[in-house]
Design a protein around this motif. Structure first.
Motif, PDB file in Angstrom:
ATOM      1  N   ALA A  37     -39.387  18.165  10.760  1.00 34.96           N
ATOM      2  CA  ALA A  37     -38.177  18.930  10.982  1.00 34.96           C
ATOM      3  C   ALA A  37     -36.925  18.093  10.760  1.00 34.96           C
ATOM      4  O   ALA A  37     -35.826  18.587  10.919  1.00 34.96           O
ATOM      5  CB  ALA A  37     -38.186  19.513  12.385  1.00 34.96           C
ATOM      6  N   ALA A  38     -37.068  16.842  10.394  1.00 36.38           N
ATOM      7  CA  ALA A  38     -35.927  15.954  10.217  1.00 36.38           C
ATOM      8  C   ALA A  38     -35.040  16.369   9.047  1.00 36.38           C
ATOM      9  O   ALA A  38     -33.888  16.000   8.991  1.00 36.38           O
ATOM     10  CB  ALA A  38     -36.404  14.514  10.025  1.00 36.38           C
ATOM     11  N   VAL A  39     -35.556  17.143   8.104  1.00 36.25           N
ATOM     12  CA  VAL A  39     -34.783  17.583   6.951  1.00 36.25           C
ATOM     13  C   VAL A  39     -34.492  19.070   7.096  1.00 36.25           C
ATOM     14  O   VAL A  39     -35.414  19.873   7.200  1.00 36.25           O
ATOM     15  CB  VAL A  39     -35.558  17.332   5.634  1.00 36.25           C
ATOM     16  CG1 VAL A  39     -34.734  17.776   4.449  1.00 36.25           C
ATOM     17  CG2 VAL A  39     -35.936  15.874   5.504  1.00 36.25           C
ATOM     18  N   ALA A  40     -33.213  19.446   7.112  1.00 41.52           N
ATOM     19  CA  ALA A  40     -32.850  20.845   7.267  1.00 41.52           C
ATOM     20  C   ALA A  40     -32.240  21.429   6.000  1.00 41.52           C
ATOM     21  O   ALA A  40     -32.235  22.641   5.818  1.00 41.52           O
ATOM     22  CB  ALA A  40     -31.888  21.007   8.425  1.00 41.52           C
ATOM     23  N   ASP A 115     -39.699  13.888   6.035  1.00 40.28           N
ATOM     24  CA  ASP A 115     -39.514  12.788   6.978  1.00 40.28           C
ATOM     25  C   ASP A 115     -38.404  11.888   6.449  1.00 40.28           C
ATOM     26  O   ASP A 115     -37.574  12.329   5.659  1.00 40.28           O
ATOM     27  CB  ASP A 115     -40.827  12.036   7.230  1.00 40.28           C
ATOM     28  CG  ASP A 115     -41.437  11.475   5.958  1.00 40.28           C
ATOM     29  OD1 ASP A 115     -40.696  11.251   4.972  1.00 40.28           O
ATOM     30  OD2 ASP A 115     -42.650  11.234   5.939  1.00 40.28           O
ATOM     31  N   GLU A 116     -38.414  10.613   6.826  1.00 36.12           N
ATOM     32  CA  GLU A 116     -37.326   9.705   6.447  1.00 36.12           C
ATOM     33  C   GLU A 116     -37.216   9.484   4.938  1.00 36.12           C
ATOM     34  O   GLU A 116     -36.132   9.224   4.430  1.00 36.12           O
ATOM     35  CB  GLU A 116     -37.498   8.340   7.132  1.00 36.12           C
ATOM     36  CG  GLU A 116     -37.486   8.367   8.634  1.00 36.12           C
ATOM     37  CD  GLU A 116     -38.845   8.739   9.220  1.00 36.12           C
ATOM     38  OE1 GLU A 116     -39.886   8.443   8.605  1.00 36.12           O
ATOM     39  OE2 GLU A 116     -38.868   9.363  10.293  1.00 36.12           O
ATOM     40  N   THR A 117     -38.319   9.553   4.215  1.00 41.85           N
ATOM     41  CA  THR A 117     -38.298   9.208   2.794  1.00 41.85           C
ATOM     42  C   THR A 117     -38.807  10.304   1.867  1.00 41.85           C
ATOM     43  O   THR A 117     -38.646  10.203   0.661  1.00 41.85           O
ATOM     44  CB  THR A 117     -39.149   7.946   2.531  1.00 41.85           C
ATOM     45  OG1 THR A 117     -40.503   8.213   2.929  1.00 41.85           O
ATOM     46  CG2 THR A 117     -38.613   6.751   3.290  1.00 41.85           C
ATOM     47  N   GLN A 168     -35.701  18.123  -9.457  1.00 42.67           N
ATOM     48  CA  GLN A 168     -35.320  16.935  -8.696  1.00 42.67           C
ATOM     49  C   GLN A 168     -34.547  17.397  -7.462  1.00 42.67           C
ATOM     50  O   GLN A 168     -33.518  18.057  -7.595  1.00 42.67           O
ATOM     51  CB  GLN A 168     -34.475  15.999  -9.550  1.00 42.67           C
ATOM     52  CG  GLN A 168     -34.196  14.671  -8.916  1.00 42.67           C
ATOM     53  CD  GLN A 168     -33.491  13.722  -9.880  1.00 42.67           C
ATOM     54  OE1 GLN A 168     -32.693  14.139 -10.696  1.00 42.67           O
ATOM     55  NE2 GLN A 168     -33.800  12.455  -9.766  1.00 42.67           N
ATOM     56  N   CYS A 169     -35.057  17.056  -6.284  1.00 41.73           N
ATOM     57  CA  CYS A 169     -34.445  17.483  -5.025  1.00 41.73           C
ATOM     58  C   CYS A 169     -34.093  16.270  -4.153  1.00 41.73           C
ATOM     59  O   CYS A 169     -34.851  15.316  -4.097  1.00 41.73           O
ATOM     60  CB  CYS A 169     -35.383  18.390  -4.250  1.00 41.73           C
ATOM     61  SG  CYS A 169     -35.774  19.943  -5.067  1.00 41.73           S
ATOM     62  N   GLY A 170     -32.985  16.377  -3.464  1.00 37.87           N
ATOM     63  CA  GLY A 170     -32.565  15.332  -2.526  1.00 37.87           C
ATOM     64  C   GLY A 170     -32.028  15.970  -1.252  1.00 37.87           C
ATOM     65  O   GLY A 170     -31.470  17.070  -1.283  1.00 37.87           O
ATOM     66  N   ARG A 171     -32.218  15.284  -0.158  1.00 31.52           N
ATOM     67  CA  ARG A 171     -31.764  15.799   1.128  1.00 31.52           C
ATOM     68  C   ARG A 171     -30.237  15.818   1.187  1.00 31.52           C
ATOM     69  O   ARG A 171     -29.567  15.024   0.540  1.00 31.52           O
ATOM     70  CB  ARG A 171     -32.345  14.993   2.283  1.00 31.52           C
ATOM     71  CG  ARG A 171     -31.766  13.609   2.426  1.00 31.52           C
ATOM     72  CD  ARG A 171     -32.465  12.754   3.478  1.00 31.52           C
ATOM     73  NE  ARG A 171     -33.814  12.484   3.044  1.00 31.52           N
ATOM     74  CZ  ARG A 171     -34.909  12.779   3.768  1.00 31.52           C
ATOM     75  NH1 ARG A 171     -34.787  13.285   4.960  1.00 31.52           N
ATOM     76  NH2 ARG A 171     -36.095  12.546   3.310  1.00 31.52           N
ATOM     77  N   VAL A 172     -29.718  16.750   1.970  1.00 26.16           N
ATOM     78  CA  VAL A 172     -28.290  16.866   2.192  1.00 26.16           C
ATOM     79  C   VAL A 172     -28.051  16.642   3.687  1.00 26.16           C
ATOM     80  O   VAL A 172     -28.711  17.256   4.521  1.00 26.16           O
ATOM     81  CB  VAL A 172     -27.764  18.276   1.786  1.00 26.16           C
ATOM     82  CG1 VAL A 172     -26.300  18.413   2.116  1.00 26.16           C
ATOM     83  CG2 VAL A 172     -28.003  18.511   0.300  1.00 26.16           C
ATOM     84  N   SER A 173     -27.106  15.765   4.003  1.00 27.42           N
ATOM     85  CA  SER A 173     -26.821  15.463   5.421  1.00 27.42           C
ATOM     86  C   SER A 173     -25.988  16.537   6.070  1.00 27.42           C
ATOM     87  O   SER A 173     -25.185  17.158   5.511  1.00 27.42           O
ATOM     88  CB  SER A 173     -26.066  14.159   5.549  1.00 27.42           C
ATOM     89  OG  SER A 173     -26.729  13.125   4.883  1.00 27.42           O
TER      90      SER A 173
END
Length: 173
Positions: A37-40, A115-117, A168-173
């Motif tokens: 759940a760390a990535v929303a 998760d983190e990575t 290509q996907c990347g997390r958004v803060s």
């Protein structure tokens, strides 16, 4: 008295050694999915790329993000690299985002967590006429990693070859 205190001194560390890992294991089981759940939110680029056997082997600047992938042996037969279309999808946790391409294909992505990575995603790719599914799978990939999906032969008025979707996907803060 010394015998009892020696026994007690040996028993307490042995009990602690057994119970400490067990309590940590129970804690992890009690909170399943906490790490996922760390990535929303995530942002994804979905690229329709045509690879052809005709060309000089030069990879255009708009495909620099996938240059190392295109230089792998599995793509050695291709000498022409053409970006046909690029779409950006904004993903929220457990919500499907879709994009339609001029080729007729539809791409759907759902953020499942991470998760983190790594990100955990679900990807759907329909055929050109949208009557059948070419891909429907869950996958896990490094943050900003590249997933290439082959979509078969394709030609437009200018060129022909094999169509690939590069995601290509990347997390958004």
């Amino acid at each position: 008295m010394t015998r009892r205190s020696l026994k007690t001194r040996l028993l307490i560390p042995a009990l602690a050694a057994v119970l400490a890992p067990l309590s940590a294991f129970v804690t992890v089981l009690a909170v399943p999915g906490a790490a996922e759940a760390a990535v929303a939110k995530a942002s994804c680029q979905v690229n329709a790329v045509l690879l052809s056997k005709d060309g000089d082997g030069t990879i255009p600047s708009e495909l620099d993000f996938m240059k190392s992938t295109l230089q792998n042996d599995e793509f050695a037969a291709y000498k022409g690299f053409h970006l046909l279309e690029r779409k950006e999808l904004k993903l929220a946790l457990d919500t499907k985002a879709e994009a339609s391409f001029t080729s007729g294909h539809r791409v759907g992505l759902t953020l499942l967590g991470g998760d983190e990575t790594r990100l955990k995603l679900h990807a759907d790719l329909s055929s050109r006429d949208a009557t059948k599914s070419l891909l429907s799978t869950d996958y896990s990939i490094e943050d900003n990693g590249l997933l290439m999906i082959g979509a078969g032969a394709y030609s437009d008025e200018k060129r022909s070859g094999k169509l690939f979707f590069a995601i290509q996907c990347g997390r958004v803060s």
